[in-house]
Design a protein around this motif. Structure first.
Motif, PDB file in Angstrom:
ATOM      1  N   LYS A  20       1.788 -14.964  18.334  1.00 32.30           N
ATOM      2  CA  LYS A  20       3.003 -13.896  18.167  1.00 32.30           C
ATOM      3  C   LYS A  20       2.911 -12.993  19.082  1.00 32.30           C
ATOM      4  O   LYS A  20       1.702 -12.654  19.692  1.00 32.30           O
ATOM      5  N   GLY A  21       3.880 -12.295  19.635  1.00 38.17           N
ATOM      6  CA  GLY A  21       3.865 -10.998  20.698  1.00 38.17           C
ATOM      7  C   GLY A  21       4.830 -10.123  20.100  1.00 38.17           C
ATOM      8  O   GLY A  21       5.572 -10.088  19.275  1.00 38.17           O
ATOM      9  N   ILE A  22       4.704  -8.971  20.737  1.00 42.34           N
ATOM     10  CA  ILE A  22       5.349  -7.810  20.320  1.00 42.34           C
ATOM     11  C   ILE A  22       6.374  -7.509  21.669  1.00 42.34           C
ATOM     12  O   ILE A  22       5.891  -7.248  22.653  1.00 42.34           O
ATOM     13  N   ARG A  23       7.508  -7.403  21.677  1.00 37.74           N
ATOM     14  CA  ARG A  23       8.509  -7.199  22.769  1.00 37.74           C
ATOM     15  C   ARG A  23       8.806  -5.727  22.606  1.00 37.74           C
ATOM     16  O   ARG A  23       9.327  -5.213  21.403  1.00 37.74           O
ATOM     17  N   ILE A  24       8.395  -5.035  23.352  1.00 42.17           N
ATOM     18  CA  ILE A  24       8.729  -3.424  23.434  1.00 42.17           C
ATOM     19  C   ILE A  24       9.624  -2.955  24.492  1.00 42.17           C
ATOM     20  O   ILE A  24       9.750  -3.381  25.613  1.00 42.17           O
ATOM     21  N   PRO A  25      10.699  -2.173  24.119  1.00 46.57           N
ATOM     22  CA  PRO A  25      11.487  -2.086  25.171  1.00 46.57           C
ATOM     23  C   PRO A  25      11.172  -1.195  26.316  1.00 46.57           C
ATOM     24  O   PRO A  25      10.113  -0.383  26.051  1.00 46.57           O
ATOM     25  N   GLN A  26      11.525  -1.376  27.420  1.00 45.68           N
ATOM     26  CA  GLN A  26      11.125  -0.734  28.705  1.00 45.68           C
ATOM     27  C   GLN A  26      11.192   0.751  28.600  1.00 45.68           C
ATOM     28  O   GLN A  26      10.380   1.592  29.033  1.00 45.68           O
ATOM     29  N   ALA A  27      12.014   1.455  28.015  1.00 46.34           N
ATOM     30  CA  ALA A  27      12.155   2.815  27.768  1.00 46.34           C
ATOM     31  C   ALA A  27      10.997   3.437  27.012  1.00 46.34           C
ATOM     32  O   ALA A  27      10.369   4.401  27.360  1.00 46.34           O
ATOM     33  N   ILE A  28      10.417   2.588  25.955  1.00 46.60           N
ATOM     34  CA  ILE A  28       9.477   2.996  25.236  1.00 46.60           C
ATOM     35  C   ILE A  28       8.180   3.005  26.081  1.00 46.60           C
ATOM     36  O   ILE A  28       7.374   3.924  25.880  1.00 46.60           O
ATOM     37  N   ILE A  29       8.031   1.748  26.859  1.00 49.07           N
ATOM     38  CA  ILE A  29       6.892   1.623  27.842  1.00 49.07           C
ATOM     39  C   ILE A  29       6.773   2.835  28.599  1.00 49.07           C
ATOM     40  O   ILE A  29       5.638   3.326  28.792  1.00 49.07           O
TER      41      ILE A  29
END
Length: 87
Positions: A11-20
């Motif tokens: 499993k992975g976590i997809r984090i929006p680019q804006a938050i990164i």
């Protein structure tokens, strides 16, 4: 928001680019900590990563070489002298 997704057998976590970008996590190694509220993701703190450069920069800014004479002491000889000294 971030989403848990299937990545192969994991499993992975997809984090929006804006938050990164906002959190400064881009191109960083991350560490995870389980907290009562959930999961805390922070950049891995690499202690003393560039300490040698910082020391060199600090020493380059000094004009009095007397302050740095102790850096040239051979610790092996000093340790042997201490062992031979009688108290």
């Amino acid at each position: 928001m971030a989403q848990v997704i299937q990545i192969g057998n994991s499993k992975g976590i997809r984090i929006p680019q804006a938050i990164i970008k906002q959190t400064g996590l881009e191109h960083k190694e991350l560490q995870f900590k389980v907290v009562p509220e959930g999961l805390l993701i922070t950049p891995l703190q690499q202690l003393r990563q560039d300490w040698a450069l910082q020391v060199d920069a600090a020493l380059a800014g000094q004009s009095d070489s007397a302050d740095t004479d102790w850096l040239d002491v051979d610790l092996t000889e000093a340790a042997q002298a201490d062992e031979q000294q009688q108290w």
